[in-house]
Enzyme design. Sequence first.
Site, PDB file in Angstrom:
ATOM      1  N   ARG A  61       0.825  -1.211   0.000  1.00 12.54           N
ATOM      2  CA  ARG A  61       0.000   0.000   0.000  1.00 12.54           C
ATOM      3  C   ARG A  61       0.858   1.260   0.000  1.00 12.54           C
ATOM      4  O   ARG A  61       0.500   2.276  -0.613  1.00 12.54           O
ATOM      5  CB  ARG A  61      -0.926  -0.025   1.217  1.00 12.54           C
ATOM      6  N   HIS A  65       0.314   4.323  -2.591  1.00  8.57           N
ATOM      7  CA  HIS A  65       0.046   5.696  -2.166  1.00  8.57           C
ATOM      8  C   HIS A  65       1.169   6.644  -2.586  1.00  8.57           C
ATOM      9  O   HIS A  65       0.927   7.810  -2.872  1.00  8.57           O
ATOM     10  CB  HIS A  65      -0.176   5.765  -0.647  1.00  8.57           C
ATOM     11  N   ASN A  92      -4.057   8.745   4.421  1.00  6.68           N
ATOM     12  CA  ASN A  92      -2.865   7.943   4.695  1.00  6.68           C
ATOM     13  C   ASN A  92      -2.925   7.271   6.050  1.00  6.68           C
ATOM     14  O   ASN A  92      -2.008   6.574   6.438  1.00  6.68           O
ATOM     15  CB  ASN A  92      -1.624   8.836   4.691  1.00  6.68           C
ATOM     16  N   HIS A 190      -5.899  -5.908  -2.660  1.00  5.61           N
ATOM     17  CA  HIS A 190      -6.639  -6.131  -1.414  1.00  5.61           C
ATOM     18  C   HIS A 190      -6.775  -7.612  -1.086  1.00  5.61           C
ATOM     19  O   HIS A 190      -7.501  -7.969  -0.165  1.00  5.61           O
ATOM     20  CB  HIS A 190      -8.010  -5.461  -1.484  1.00  5.61           C
TER      21      HIS A 190
HETATM   22  C1  HEM Z   1      -9.015   0.859  -6.420  1.00  4.38           C
HETATM   23  C2  HEM Z   1      -8.985   1.847  -5.558  1.00  4.38           C
HETATM   24  C3  HEM Z   1      -8.551   1.648  -4.140  1.00  4.38           C
HETATM   25  C4  HEM Z   1      -9.208   2.081  -3.044  1.00  4.38           C
HETATM   26  C5  HEM Z   1     -10.500   2.863  -3.023  1.00  4.38           C
HETATM   27  C6  HEM Z   1      -8.459   1.636  -1.893  1.00  4.38           C
HETATM   28  C7  HEM Z   1      -8.822   1.903  -0.597  1.00  4.38           C
HETATM   29  C8  HEM Z   1      -8.247   1.299   0.504  1.00  4.38           C
HETATM   30  C9  HEM Z   1      -8.705   1.446   1.849  1.00  4.38           C
HETATM   31  C10 HEM Z   1      -9.848   2.341   2.298  1.00  4.38           C
HETATM   32  C11 HEM Z   1      -7.947   0.651   2.636  1.00  4.38           C
HETATM   33  C12 HEM Z   1      -8.089   0.443   4.136  1.00  4.38           C
HETATM   34  C13 HEM Z   1      -7.396   1.515   4.903  1.00  4.38           C
HETATM   35  C14 HEM Z   1      -7.831   1.480   6.340  1.00  4.38           C
HETATM   36  O1  HEM Z   1      -9.043   1.459   6.591  1.00  4.38           O
HETATM   37  O2  HEM Z   1      -6.961   1.465   7.222  1.00  4.38           O
HETATM   38  C15 HEM Z   1      -6.992   0.005   1.794  1.00  4.38           C
HETATM   39  C16 HEM Z   1      -6.042  -0.880   2.222  1.00  4.38           C
HETATM   40  C17 HEM Z   1      -5.127  -1.477   1.398  1.00  4.38           C
HETATM   41  N1  HEM Z   1      -4.918  -1.189   0.063  1.00  4.38           N
HETATM   42 FE1  HEM Z   1      -6.166  -0.146  -1.117  1.00  4.38          FE
HETATM   43  N2  HEM Z   1      -7.371   0.949  -2.313  1.00  4.38           N
HETATM   44  C18 HEM Z   1      -7.368   0.926  -3.679  1.00  4.38           C
HETATM   45  C19 HEM Z   1      -6.415   0.378  -4.493  1.00  4.38           C
HETATM   46  C20 HEM Z   1      -5.307  -0.274  -4.030  1.00  4.38           C
HETATM   47  C21 HEM Z   1      -4.207  -0.677  -4.862  1.00  4.38           C
HETATM   48  C22 HEM Z   1      -4.058  -0.366  -6.345  1.00  4.38           C
HETATM   49  C23 HEM Z   1      -3.329  -1.337  -4.057  1.00  4.38           C
HETATM   50  C24 HEM Z   1      -2.018  -1.977  -4.403  1.00  4.38           C
HETATM   51  C25 HEM Z   1      -1.778  -2.554  -5.548  1.00  4.38           C
HETATM   52  C26 HEM Z   1      -3.899  -1.348  -2.727  1.00  4.38           C
HETATM   53  C27 HEM Z   1      -3.344  -1.980  -1.638  1.00  4.38           C
HETATM   54  C28 HEM Z   1      -3.891  -1.970  -0.380  1.00  4.38           C
HETATM   55  C29 HEM Z   1      -3.439  -2.831   0.693  1.00  4.38           C
HETATM   56  C30 HEM Z   1      -2.359  -3.890   0.587  1.00  4.38           C
HETATM   57  C31 HEM Z   1      -4.208  -2.520   1.822  1.00  4.38           C
HETATM   58  C32 HEM Z   1      -4.098  -3.132   3.225  1.00  4.38           C
HETATM   59  C33 HEM Z   1      -3.122  -2.343   4.049  1.00  4.38           C
HETATM   60  C34 HEM Z   1      -2.845  -2.924   5.418  1.00  4.38           C
HETATM   61  O3  HEM Z   1      -3.308  -4.017   5.751  1.00  4.38           O
HETATM   62  O4  HEM Z   1      -2.131  -2.254   6.167  1.00  4.38           O
HETATM   63  N3  HEM Z   1      -5.082  -0.680  -2.752  1.00  4.38           N
HETATM   64  N4  HEM Z   1      -7.188   0.417   0.493  1.00  4.38           N
HETATM   65  C1  LIG Z   2       1.455   7.426   9.628  1.00  6.18           C
HETATM   66  C2  LIG Z   2       0.801   8.712   9.828  1.00  6.18           C
HETATM   67  O1  LIG Z   2       1.428   9.723  10.006  1.00  6.18           O
HETATM   68  N1  LIG Z   2      -0.517   8.695   9.773  1.00  6.18           N
HETATM   69  C3  LIG Z   2      -1.333   9.870   9.951  1.00  6.18           C
HETATM   70  C4  LIG Z   2      -2.379   9.905   8.869  1.00  6.18           C
HETATM   71  O2  LIG Z   2      -3.361  10.867   9.106  1.00  6.18           O
HETATM   72  C5  LIG Z   2      -4.021  10.758  10.341  1.00  6.18           C
HETATM   73  C6  LIG Z   2      -5.128  11.764  10.392  1.00  6.18           C
HETATM   74  O3  LIG Z   2      -4.713  13.043  10.026  1.00  6.18           O
HETATM   75  C7  LIG Z   2      -3.008  10.938  11.468  1.00  6.18           C
HETATM   76  O4  LIG Z   2      -3.628  10.817  12.737  1.00  6.18           O
HETATM   77  C8  LIG Z   2      -1.952   9.848  11.347  1.00  6.18           C
HETATM   78  O5  LIG Z   2      -0.956  10.012  12.301  1.00  6.18           O
END
Ligand code: HEM
Ligand SMILES: CC(=O)N[C@H]1CO[C@H](CO)[C@@H](O)[C@@H]1O
Length: 313
Positions: A61, A65, A92, A190
């Site tokens: 991720r 990003h 983020n 995901h």
């Molecule tokens: C298609 C549009 C996408 C949206 C709307 C999206 C949105 C999100 C959101 C909302 C989360 C959860 C964050 C949280 O609640 O803490 C997430 C997690 C994640 N995203 Fe996406 N994402 C997208 C595309 C991608 C892409 C292209 C990748 C990588 C190729 C990716 C990789 C990940 C991974 C690996 C996680 C899990 C992170 C963790 O477990 O720490 N995402 N994403």
């Molecule tokens: C890793 C990091 O700095 N995350 C920040 C992302 O944004 C939220 C909300 O503004 C912060 O609370 C986190 O510290």
Amino acid sequence: MASKRVVSLFLLLLIGVQMRGSNGLSNFYYGMNCPFVEMIVRNVVNQALQKDPTLAAGLLRLHFHDCFVQGCDASILIDASDGTAEKDSPANGSVRGYEVIDQIKQLIEARCPGTVSCADIVALAARDAVFWAGGPYYGIMTGRRDGTRSKIEDTRGLPPPTLNTTDLIKLFVNQHGFTIPELVALSGGHTIGVARCSSLKNRLDNVDPTLEPNFAQSLTRTCSAGDSTTVPFDRTSTTFDNVYFRALQSSQGVLTSDQTLYNSPQTRMIVDNYAMNQAMFFFNFQQGMLKMGQLDLKEGNQGEVRLNCRKIN
Ligand code: HEM
Ligand SMILES: CC(=O)N[C@H]1CO[C@H](CO)[C@@H](O)[C@@H]1O
Ligand SMILES: *[C@@H]1O[C@H](CO)[C@@H](O)[C@H](O)[C@H]1NC(C)=O
């Protein structure tokens, strides 16, 4: 036929070795001045993931990003004491893996000071994390330059979890030049990791009819513990596989932006294909990652090689 293919493969390889593409990337970019870079990245990533397998998702991720905001320039790694950097954006929140990048950078600086960009380290670490979790392995070109700007307002370019397929296509295809199969495959990132309940709240307050009812109930129960509670994207959340697409087929996608891919005519068949054929998913994911890793790169000598990934030189 076969020999013709071998010859053209060989030629491609030669071209890759000798020329830098227009975006400044090449294979073996560090071949002369830091030949061990890929080995160092792989070792640190493997060690970190052995301790905490969930970090594979964090590293993947992080790369996504980074590349979607101002190009792959490691701008996401910058710390700002006043809380105005990219990483301070709510978009983020929960991005993980910064310490792994720091550790890699330290080891590399000890061997070849001022040579390897943080943006390349992020790209390599994401690649190795995917492979460690069981996903495809792909060679990536290096030579990215680090950026000198990291602003909270730039994170507008990151997709919110509430996007539907129309908007995802606008962002990924029209704006960034991915194909629709690549968009679906990249969403398959995901297949590893978790989301916080705050990211799927919109589907639970008024239960989203595209959620399978029992799954909706279980999500509601889990999320009653609070917004920062996490739910896995699929039932094999540390394994890079195609189970994510099977979850979408049974209306058990976690985010609106996940489930929409199965519920929209433009993408449904692609989800079905990936659910049936993991190799096809892996191939398109790999193509998508290669493209993602080259988004909006700094040209020529723009940017820098940061000495500390958290600070502009
Ligand atoms: C298609 C549009 C996408 C949206 C709307 C999206 C949105 C999100 C959101 C909302 C989360 C959860 C964050 C949280 O609640 O803490 C997430 C997690 C994640 N995203 Fe996406 N994402 C997208 C595309 C991608 C892409 C292209 C990748 C990588 C190729 C990716 C990789 C990940 C991974 C690996 C996680 C899990 C992170 C963790 O477990 O720490 N995402 N994403
Ligand atoms: C890793 C990091 O700095 N995350 C920040 C992302 O944004 C939220 C909300 O503004 C912060 O609370 C986190 O510290
Ligand atoms: C997708 O969402 C946008 C608003 O974000 C809306 O205008 C559009 O009608 C939606 N498209 C579909 C097909 O639901």
